[in-house]
Design a protein around this motif. Structure first.
Motif, PDB file in Angstrom:
ATOM      1  N   SER A 123       0.813  -1.376  -0.366  1.00 27.05           N
ATOM      2  CA  SER A 123       0.378   0.127   0.271  1.00 27.05           C
ATOM      3  C   SER A 123       1.216   1.726  -0.144  1.00 27.05           C
ATOM      4  CB  SER A 123      -0.606  -0.387   1.597  1.00 27.05           C
ATOM      5  OG  SER A 123      -1.886   1.474   1.342  1.00 27.05           O
ATOM      6  N   ALA A 124       1.134   2.050  -1.005  1.00 29.48           N
ATOM      7  CA  ALA A 124       1.304   3.457  -0.774  1.00 29.48           C
ATOM      8  C   ALA A 124       1.288   3.802  -0.626  1.00 29.48           C
ATOM      9  CB  ALA A 124       1.572   4.137  -2.803  1.00 29.48           C
ATOM     10  N   PHE A 125      -0.630   3.864  -0.221  1.00 28.20           N
ATOM     11  CA  PHE A 125      -1.213   5.059   1.159  1.00 28.20           C
ATOM     12  C   PHE A 125      -0.474   4.888   2.558  1.00 28.20           C
ATOM     13  CE2 PHE A 125      -4.558   5.447   4.070  1.00 28.20           C
ATOM     14  CZ  PHE A 125      -4.699   5.852   4.274  1.00 28.20           C
ATOM     15  N   ALA A 126      -0.415   3.416   2.797  1.00 23.79           N
ATOM     16  CA  ALA A 126      -0.611   3.561   4.103  1.00 23.79           C
ATOM     17  C   ALA A 126       1.294   3.822   4.482  1.00 23.79           C
ATOM     18  CB  ALA A 126      -0.160   1.491   4.497  1.00 23.79           C
ATOM     19  N   ARG A 127       2.295   3.685   3.286  1.00 25.52           N
ATOM     20  CA  ARG A 127       3.433   4.091   3.365  1.00 25.52           C
ATOM     21  C   ARG A 127       3.634   5.519   4.154  1.00 25.52           C
ATOM     22  NH1 ARG A 127       4.435  -0.795   0.985  1.00 25.52           N
ATOM     23  NH2 ARG A 127       6.464  -1.591   1.266  1.00 25.52           N
ATOM     24  N   GLU A 128       3.264   6.639   2.960  1.00 22.40           N
ATOM     25  CA  GLU A 128       2.524   7.593   3.069  1.00 22.40           C
ATOM     26  C   GLU A 128       1.907   8.380   4.707  1.00 22.40           C
ATOM     27  OE1 GLU A 128       0.314  12.004   0.971  1.00 22.40           O
ATOM     28  OE2 GLU A 128       0.135   9.394  -0.160  1.00 22.40           O
ATOM     29  N   ALA A 129       0.872   7.659   4.755  1.00 20.10           N
ATOM     30  CA  ALA A 129       0.915   8.233   6.097  1.00 20.10           C
ATOM     31  C   ALA A 129       1.273   7.350   7.239  1.00 20.10           C
ATOM     32  CB  ALA A 129      -1.103   7.215   6.379  1.00 20.10           C
ATOM     33  N   PHE A 130       1.818   6.371   7.288  1.00 19.43           N
ATOM     34  CA  PHE A 130       2.640   5.283   8.799  1.00 19.43           C
ATOM     35  C   PHE A 130       3.567   5.796   8.085  1.00 19.43           C
ATOM     36  CE2 PHE A 130      -1.911   4.091   8.268  1.00 19.43           C
ATOM     37  CZ  PHE A 130      -2.614   4.474   9.343  1.00 19.43           C
ATOM     38  N   GLY A 131       4.705   5.896   7.094  1.00 17.95           N
ATOM     39  CA  GLY A 131       5.764   5.044   6.969  1.00 17.95           C
ATOM     40  C   GLY A 131       6.280   3.982   7.018  1.00 17.95           C
ATOM     41  N   GLU A 132       7.083   3.456   6.239  1.00 18.48           N
ATOM     42  CA  GLU A 132       8.195   2.469   5.852  1.00 18.48           C
ATOM     43  C   GLU A 132       7.747   1.974   7.400  1.00 18.48           C
ATOM     44  OE1 GLU A 132       9.082  -0.777   3.932  1.00 18.48           O
ATOM     45  OE2 GLU A 132       8.373   1.328   2.619  1.00 18.48           O
ATOM     46  N   GLN A 133       8.789   2.274   8.234  1.00 19.54           N
ATOM     47  CA  GLN A 133       9.089   1.548   9.104  1.00 19.54           C
ATOM     48  C   GLN A 133       7.633   0.898   9.713  1.00 19.54           C
ATOM     49  OE1 GLN A 133      11.210   3.261  12.414  1.00 19.54           O
ATOM     50  NE2 GLN A 133      11.861   1.953  13.466  1.00 19.54           N
ATOM     51  N   VAL A 134       6.542   1.670  10.023  1.00 19.18           N
ATOM     52  CA  VAL A 134       5.706   0.931  10.924  1.00 19.18           C
ATOM     53  C   VAL A 134       5.005   0.242   9.551  1.00 19.18           C
ATOM     54  CG1 VAL A 134       3.783   1.932  11.494  1.00 19.18           C
ATOM     55  CG2 VAL A 134       4.894   3.167  11.721  1.00 19.18           C
ATOM     56  N   VAL A 135       4.810   0.350   8.515  1.00 19.50           N
ATOM     57  CA  VAL A 135       4.202  -0.231   7.282  1.00 19.50           C
ATOM     58  C   VAL A 135       5.098  -1.789   7.457  1.00 19.50           C
ATOM     59  CG1 VAL A 135       4.029  -1.348   5.078  1.00 19.50           C
ATOM     60  CG2 VAL A 135       2.980   1.473   5.979  1.00 19.50           C
ATOM     61  N   ALA A 136       6.314  -1.822   7.884  1.00 18.03           N
ATOM     62  CA  ALA A 136       7.549  -3.429   7.912  1.00 18.03           C
ATOM     63  C   ALA A 136       7.267  -3.951   8.706  1.00 18.03           C
ATOM     64  CB  ALA A 136       8.342  -2.917   7.388  1.00 18.03           C
ATOM     65  N   HIS A 137       6.944  -3.537   9.792  1.00 22.37           N
ATOM     66  CA  HIS A 137       7.152  -3.570  11.585  1.00 22.37           C
ATOM     67  C   HIS A 137       5.107  -4.482  11.055  1.00 22.37           C
ATOM     68  CE1 HIS A 137       8.327  -3.842  15.607  1.00 22.37           C
ATOM     69  NE2 HIS A 137       6.959  -3.817  15.749  1.00 22.37           N
ATOM     70  N   TYR A 138       4.612  -3.832  11.110  1.00 21.76           N
ATOM     71  CA  TYR A 138       3.089  -4.423  11.533  1.00 21.76           C
ATOM     72  C   TYR A 138       2.973  -5.367  10.482  1.00 21.76           C
ATOM     73  CZ  TYR A 138       2.634  -1.935  15.138  1.00 21.76           C
ATOM     74  OH  TYR A 138       2.501  -1.286  16.478  1.00 21.76           O
ATOM     75  N   ALA A 139       3.810  -5.800   9.090  1.00 22.54           N
ATOM     76  CA  ALA A 139       3.181  -6.636   7.808  1.00 22.54           C
ATOM     77  C   ALA A 139       4.491  -7.737   8.939  1.00 22.54           C
ATOM     78  CB  ALA A 139       4.360  -6.383   6.771  1.00 22.54           C
ATOM     79  N   ARG A 140       6.106  -7.657   9.076  1.00 20.80           N
ATOM     80  CA  ARG A 140       5.742  -8.630   9.758  1.00 20.80           C
ATOM     81  C   ARG A 140       5.781  -9.016  11.215  1.00 20.80           C
ATOM     82  NH1 ARG A 140       8.271 -13.116   9.618  1.00 20.80           N
ATOM     83  NH2 ARG A 140       9.554 -13.979  10.901  1.00 20.80           N
ATOM     84  N   MET A 141       4.061  -8.269  12.064  1.00 25.36           N
ATOM     85  CA  MET A 141       3.625  -8.863  12.660  1.00 25.36           C
ATOM     86  C   MET A 141       2.706  -9.630  12.130  1.00 25.36           C
ATOM     87  SD  MET A 141       1.142  -7.238  15.385  1.00 25.36           S
ATOM     88  CE  MET A 141      -0.222  -7.850  16.349  1.00 25.36           C
TER      89      MET A 141
END
Length: 493
Positions: free
Chosen positions: A451-469
């Motif tokens: 999601s490009a929107f999720a990266r823009e809204a939350f940042g790459e680090q948050v997206v990667a972290h909760y993707a790993r979860m």
């Protein structure tokens, strides 16, 4: 904090009562929290305690334990029980520390590889528990205890970017920059059993004894049978400064909910996690057990409906205009509908979450909004100052900080880009050619990860972290052999 109405119920108080708008964040996103000395602060939430009141209670022997806790990725409270003198003399000046693996473990508290924030390679060091004194309150369900929620910070004083409270604060900062405040309330359902947690575990969570043996939705007689437990929860939370509205029965066997007055979004999430912890402890003290899992059996699941509205700097409702909807509300709803699928990891974080979405279950499958329509993912209800949206996607297993952050981010995007308002859906949203909730956590993970929107809204680090979860949950489930497989395959395959 005094409130004029409850957007989750539409109740009204005095028209002269004004909302006190709280700062959504003590520090700017990424800003330092270098001065950890909180001892001079004397702030309090509604029904909470000031430091002066805490000191007096400690001196009088009424408080002998401080529960310091922060919500983890699953929305559970993790922390320590601290002696009050140490809290007052040391923690307020220097904060406290805890292992950073708390934001990199699975449900079983197993350290999991693949997280950049914390790992064996990084040595699993400490982060800082920084008490938010606006959350300080009596923990009335525990003898002699007070509780304070903490923000998680790094050693340089900056907020831990992947901590749920930090994630919600950043979205609230975005709202504040636009002159807006979010008000919210959650409706959290649970199932109550006449078994202790230890007994449930020994039974393998099979053949449990639900506290009610028939549908007690709105039943006064049926709920009277468990009033000893439910009353204890209501009164303990009220005595702890979390304003209770009501309790009621629900559809599944032993299913109930307790509803609370609305607050700012951060206060709502804080109250949610405190309530969830307190209810489990109170049930256990009476030899009962509570589950908030989204789908315990093939009957109705446990929902967590989230009501949300916005106010401007003059305390005016943003969603209402005249006798109807403001254009901003249409854009907000359009943002919610547009991004709901790719934010499903925030609304439905577990394998079990997706089993709740079933036709005719009161859990939605169609990502549309409708007026007072419980078949839609987003139900619009109320009028005037009580006009709000109810997000019906989350289940009882939701992390409220992440879900509220997702709602705000999606709605803000709709308002900022002025996404065209969609007409209200009428009829049965379980049928028809509509955008649908992802079928599984694996499907939701793929949408979130890309999601490009999720990266823009939350940042790459948050997206990667909760993707790993989410990935850990998928991998763990894929490796498990279930009762269903044994029953289906043991003899007949």
């Amino acid at each position: 904090m005094t409130l004029e109405h409850n957007p989750a119920r539409g109740a009204r108080l005095s028209p002269n009562v004004k909302i006190v708008t709280l700062r959504p964040c003590d520090v700017p996103p990424g800003g330092a929290i270098m001065n950890n000395d909180l001892s001079a602060q004397n702030i309090t939430a509604s029904g909470g305690m000031t430091l002066d009141e805490l000191r007096a209670a400690v001196d009088a022997g009424a408080i002998d334990t401080i529960v310091m806790a922060a919500p983890d990725m699953q929305g559970r409270l993790q922390g320590k029980r601290v002696m009050p003198r140490f809290f007052l003399d040391n923690v307020l000046a220097d904060a406290s520390e805890g292992c950073n693996y708390l934001l990199a473990v699975d449900v079983e508290m197993t350290p999991v590889s693949g997280y950049d924030f914390a790992s064996w390679d990084r040595g699993y060091g400490d982060f800082v528990f920084r008490p938010d004194l606006s959350t300080l309150r009596r923990a009335a369900w525990q003898e002699g205890a007070a509780i304070v929620l903490c923000d998680i910070a790094l050693h340089d004083g900056t907020p831990a970017p992947v901590a749920p409270r930090s994630i919600l604060r950043r979205q609230l900062d975005r709202l504040a920059a636009a002159g807006l405040t979010a008000l919210a309330a959650t409706e959290l359902e649970f199932m109550l059993f006449r078994n202790t947690y230890e007994e449930c575990m020994r039974r393998g969570y099979r053949d449990l004894d639900p506290a009610n043996l028939y549908n007690v939705d709105y039943s006064i007689l049926g709920t009277a049978k468990v009033e000893k437990v439910i009353r204890a929860i209501r009164n303990a939370l009220e005595a702890s400064g979390i304003r209770v509205e009501n309790s009621k029965g629900e559809c599944n066997l032993g299913q109930h909910e307790i509803n609370f007055a609305y607050a700012t979004a951060l206060e709502c999430a804080d109250g949610h996690v405190i309530y969830k912890e307190a209810a489990k402890e109170i049930a256990q003290s009476q030899d009962h057990a509570i589950t908030y899992m989204a789908k315990f059996n093939e009957r109705e699941g446990n929902s967590c409906h989230i009501h949300l509205s916005l106010r401007d700097e003059a305390n005016r409702p943003v969603f209402a205009a005249g006798g109807g909807h403001a254009p901003e509300f249409g854009h907000f709803l359009a943002g919610l509908a547009a991004h709901a699928a790719e934010l499903s990891v925030l609304f439905a974080p577990n394998i079990n979450s997706y089993k709740r979405y079933a036709v005719g279950s009161f859990a939605p499958t169609g990502l549309v909004w409708g007026h007072d329509n419980r078949t839609c993912a987003f139900r619009v209800l109320g009028h005037g100052r009580s006009l709000r949206v109810e997000n019906r996607l989350p289940g009882g297993d939701v992390n409220p900080y992440l879900a509220l952050a997702g709602m705000i981010a999606a709605g803000l995007d709709g308002m900022e880009r002025r996404l065209p308002a969609q007409p209200a859906f009428t009829g049965n949203a379980y049928h028809g050619d509509l955008p649908r909730v992802p079928r599984t956590l694996s499907d939701a993970l793929a949408l979130w990860r890309h999601s490009a929107f999720a990266r823009e809204a939350f940042g790459e680090q948050v997206v990667a972290h909760y993707a790993r979860m989410a990935e850990v949950e998928v991998e763990t489930f894929a490796a498990a052999v279930t009762d269903w497989e044994r029953i289906r395959c043991f003899e007949r395959m």
